[in-house]
Design a protein around this motif. Structure first.
Motif, mmCIF file in Angstrom:
data_model
loop_
_atom_site.group_PDB
_atom_site.id
_atom_site.type_symbol
_atom_site.label_atom_id
_atom_site.label_comp_id
_atom_site.label_asym_id
_atom_site.label_seq_id
_atom_site.Cartn_x
_atom_site.Cartn_y
_atom_site.Cartn_z
ATOM 1 N N CYS A 254 53.978 27.356 34.919
ATOM 2 C CA CYS A 254 53.884 27.632 36.351
ATOM 3 C C CYS A 254 52.474 27.371 36.874
ATOM 4 N N LYS A 255 52.390 27.090 38.166
ATOM 5 C CA LYS A 255 51.095 26.836 38.819
ATOM 6 C C LYS A 255 50.862 27.907 39.886
ATOM 7 N N ILE A 256 49.741 28.600 39.769
ATOM 8 C CA ILE A 256 49.421 29.623 40.762
ATOM 9 C C ILE A 256 47.966 29.494 41.189
ATOM 10 N N ASP A 257 47.680 30.037 42.334
ATOM 11 C CA ASP A 257 46.315 30.108 42.849
ATOM 12 C C ASP A 257 45.889 31.572 42.821
ATOM 13 N N THR A 258 44.947 31.911 41.964
ATOM 14 C CA THR A 258 44.470 33.286 41.862
ATOM 15 C C THR A 258 43.032 33.279 41.357
ATOM 16 N N ALA A 259 42.298 34.289 41.767
ATOM 17 C CA ALA A 259 40.916 34.426 41.296
ATOM 18 C C ALA A 259 40.849 35.128 39.948
ATOM 19 N N GLN A 260 41.965 35.687 39.499
ATOM 20 C CA GLN A 260 41.965 36.436 38.250
ATOM 21 C C GLN A 260 41.896 35.491 37.050
ATOM 22 N N ARG A 261 40.980 35.775 36.122
ATOM 23 C CA ARG A 261 40.784 34.935 34.941
ATOM 24 C C ARG A 261 40.705 35.802 33.686
ATOM 25 N N PHE A 262 41.194 35.245 32.591
ATOM 26 C CA PHE A 262 40.984 35.832 31.273
ATOM 27 C C PHE A 262 40.339 34.755 30.422
ATOM 28 N N ASN A 263 39.064 34.944 30.103
ATOM 29 C CA ASN A 263 38.276 33.920 29.428
ATOM 30 C C ASN A 263 38.025 34.281 27.973
ATOM 31 N N GLN A 264 37.489 33.314 27.234
ATOM 32 C CA GLN A 264 37.148 33.564 25.834
ATOM 33 C C GLN A 264 36.102 34.663 25.719
ATOM 34 N N SER A 265 35.244 34.777 26.714
ATOM 35 C CA SER A 265 34.241 35.846 26.696
ATOM 36 C C SER A 265 34.890 37.230 26.741
ATOM 37 N N ASP A 266 36.064 37.319 27.368
ATOM 38 C CA ASP A 266 36.785 38.596 27.399
ATOM 39 C C ASP A 266 37.332 38.946 26.015
ATOM 40 N N VAL A 267 37.765 37.926 25.267
ATOM 41 C CA VAL A 267 38.208 38.154 23.894
ATOM 42 C C VAL A 267 37.038 38.658 23.054
ATOM 43 N N LEU A 329 60.947 37.773 32.652
ATOM 44 C CA LEU A 329 59.791 38.645 32.485
ATOM 45 C C LEU A 329 59.643 39.561 33.684
ATOM 46 N N ILE A 330 59.196 40.770 33.411
ATOM 47 C CA ILE A 330 58.871 41.726 34.458
ATOM 48 C C ILE A 330 57.421 42.163 34.280
ATOM 49 N N ASP A 331 56.954 43.040 35.153
ATOM 50 C CA ASP A 331 55.607 43.612 35.138
ATOM 51 C C ASP A 331 54.547 42.515 35.220
ATOM 52 N N MET A 332 54.313 42.051 36.435
ATOM 53 C CA MET A 332 53.391 40.939 36.678
ATOM 54 C C MET A 332 51.985 41.411 37.057
ATOM 55 N N ASP A 333 51.649 42.652 36.758
ATOM 56 C CA ASP A 333 50.371 43.212 37.188
ATOM 57 C C ASP A 333 49.161 42.444 36.667
ATOM 58 N N CYS A 334 49.281 41.859 35.479
ATOM 59 C CA CYS A 334 48.110 41.278 34.817
ATOM 60 C C CYS A 334 48.075 39.754 34.860
ATOM 61 N N VAL A 335 48.981 39.124 35.605
ATOM 62 C CA VAL A 335 49.052 37.665 35.635
ATOM 63 C C VAL A 335 47.708 37.086 36.072
ATOM 64 N N CYS A 336 47.278 36.049 35.350
ATOM 65 C CA CYS A 336 45.971 35.443 35.617
ATOM 66 C C CYS A 336 45.976 34.023 35.062
ATOM 67 N N LEU A 337 44.841 33.370 35.123
ATOM 68 C CA LEU A 337 44.672 32.041 34.539
ATOM 69 C C LEU A 337 43.835 32.151 33.273
ATOM 70 N N GLY A 338 44.171 31.331 32.274
ATOM 71 C CA GLY A 338 43.405 31.366 31.036
ATOM 72 C C GLY A 338 44.047 30.516 29.961
ATOM 73 N N ASP A 339 43.650 30.746 28.732
ATOM 74 C CA ASP A 339 44.095 29.975 27.577
ATOM 75 C C ASP A 339 45.502 30.432 27.168
ATOM 76 N N PRO A 340 46.502 29.541 27.213
ATOM 77 C CA PRO A 340 47.848 29.965 26.824
ATOM 78 C C PRO A 340 47.944 30.404 25.367
ATOM 79 N N MET A 341 47.034 29.909 24.503
ATOM 80 C CA MET A 341 47.058 30.334 23.105
ATOM 81 C C MET A 341 46.732 31.824 22.973
ATOM 82 N N ALA A 342 45.873 32.331 23.840
ATOM 83 C CA ALA A 342 45.537 33.754 23.806
ATOM 84 C C ALA A 342 46.748 34.585 24.209
ATOM 85 N N ASP A 343 47.529 34.096 25.188
ATOM 86 C CA ASP A 343 48.725 34.816 25.632
ATOM 87 C C ASP A 343 49.800 34.809 24.545
ATOM 88 N N LEU A 344 50.014 33.640 23.936
ATOM 89 C CA LEU A 344 50.998 33.537 22.863
ATOM 90 C C LEU A 344 50.576 34.387 21.668
#
Length: 442
Positions: A254-267, A329-344
């Motif tokens: 999916c493609k979304i426009d959001t300022a929310q990010r989950f980066n490698q620095s967060d890991v 899927l439900i509970d979309m509170d944390c949806v953001c942009l980032g590395d799909p490998m981290a999500d998987l």
């Protein structure tokens, strides 16, 4: 038992035998004798040296009366509970009698549900007449007049959010409609609503947002049929892990426009935070966790540049909804942009968490993980690097699974921490190889 010098009373606060009679007295549950009260301890959030919030539920039975009451306790450093009570009360002078009180022993503030220090609109959202008018004002039922509303609390996370299901009786037709409302402690629901609107046309089967009520900080959602997954489903339903992998791949496309990010620095920060937490709460585990994190951080430098995708960022079994051959899927509170490998990797870590907690061995979970990853690879629009995914799994087993187990003081999860750490070490060792046998993850 985790010890925290800031809260020397925490052992009593976490003992249902101690808290049951005290909370029964505080709540003044009439007609109930002490022997008929069961005190259950639910969600716990511990920040060593800073705070400890505990969710209690009192189940009481004394024919013909059955009561369930929810209470939130926030521990205070001994001797400060009176001052903290007066300070909290000064911020909420409109509270009903008995909504907020305090105990000297163990020293804590007591909030009686539906009153909450941050979910200030919750009482109105659970009052029948008030919510009936609110539903009409939000135009959630079209032209149909709202005759009556019944509410059920589905999930309450003290000081953060509350999910409520409403059965709405409508005029003009013999019809009952289900609506869902998630009440937030802040305005984050507004961003969640914007993301869900973008996803609605791309991700066919999942939670659907109807409106966001800025005044009450409430996100309204439509009913989606189905039930949430549990580990027993994976054990018995053929090819379910493959369907989960396909669902995750579709979401990441999916493609979304959001300022929310989950980066490698967060890991990285999550890994380091796990070390600090273990040093404070489980010193017997700290050395092994620190060693594992150090090894991860060395190899982190060799990770390839990640893709950027739409992440669910809370991929766990009970956020998947199944209805026949449909999976969403439900509970979309944390949806953001980032590395799909981290999500998987987070989802894979959740597989191991559930499997071990339900009594399966690591070897019994491996085949389901393989099915998940193979299906994801077959359906993903993003290239998958097995070494990078293995590294992310090794990291997730620490900064998500282990850290949350420690923070929530979940004895059932903590009992398996050595297994989580051994798995993490194994995945890290495998990540140093370019491929695996038949290019499978483990």
């Amino acid at each position: 038992m985790t010890l925290d010098p800031h809260f020397p009373q925490m052992a009593d606060a976490l003992n249902p035998a101690v808290m049951g009679p005290l909370l029964r007295w505080v709540l003044n549950m009439p007609g109930i004798t002490p022997g008929h009260v069961e005190c259950c301890i639910g969600e716990k959030r511990h920040k060593p040296g800073k705070s400890l919030v505990i969710a209690y539920r009192l189940n009481a039975q004394s024919d013909p009366i059955h009561q369930s009451r929810y209470v939130t306790g926030r521990l205070c450093p001994p001797g400060t509970e009176g001052r903290e009570f007066e300070w909290a009360l000064s911020k909420r002078p409109d509270l009903a009698a008995g909504a907020l009180t305090f105990l000297h022993e163990p020293a804590m503030l007591i909030w009686a549900f539906p009153y909450d220090p941050k979910l200030i609109h919750l009482p109105a959202l659970l009052a029948a007449e008030s919510i009936k008018n609110r539903i009409g004002e939000q135009d959630l039922t079209g032209d149909d007049r709202v005759l009556a509303v019944e509410s059920d609390v589905l999930h309450y996370l003290a000081e953060r959010s509350c999910m409520i299901r409403y059965r709405v009786s409508l005029g003009g037709a013999d019809e009952t409609r289900l609506l869902y409302a998630k009440n937030y402690a802040d305005d984050s629901g507004r961003d969640v609503f914007a993301v869900m609107q973008q996803l609605s046309s791309q991700f066919a089967w999942g939670a659907k947002a109807l409106a966001y009520d800025l005044q009450t900080r409430t996100l309204w959602q439509a009913h989606v049929p189905g039930r949430t997954l549990c580990w027993a489903d994976l054990q018995t339903a053929e090819a379910l892990a493959e369907r989960i992998g396909q669902c995750a791949a579709a979401f990441h496309a999916c493609k979304i426009d959001t300022a929310q990010r989950f980066n490698q620095s967060d890991v990285t920060e999550g890994l380091l935070a796990t070390v600090r937490l273990a040093e404070q709460t489980r010193p017997e585990l700290a050395e092994r966790i620190e060693s594992a994190v150090a090894a991860l951080l060395v190899d982190e430098l060799n990770l390839p540049k990640p893709a950027v995708a739409t992440l669910h960022h809370d991929l766990k079994l009970n956020n998947f909804l199944v209805d026949g051959d449909k999976l969403g899927l439900i509970d979309m509170d944390c949806v953001c942009l980032g590395d799909p490998m981290a999500d998987l990797a987070s989802l894979i870590g959740n597989f191991y968490l559930h499997g071990l907690r339900e009594g399966d061995s690591v070897e019994q979970v491996h085949p389901l993980v393989k099915q998940l990853v193979r299906s994801y690879m077959a359906h993903s629009v993003h290239a998958l690097s097995l070494p990078a995914l293995r590294w992310q799994v090794a990291a997730a087993l620490i900064h998500e699974v282990t850290r949350r187990s420690l923070r929530q003081m979940d004895d059932l999860r903590i009992a398996h921490i050595q297994s989580y750490l051994a798995l993490s070490e194994n995945y890290l060792a495998l990540s140093r190889h370019p491929t695996g046998f038949n290019d499978v993850l483990i």
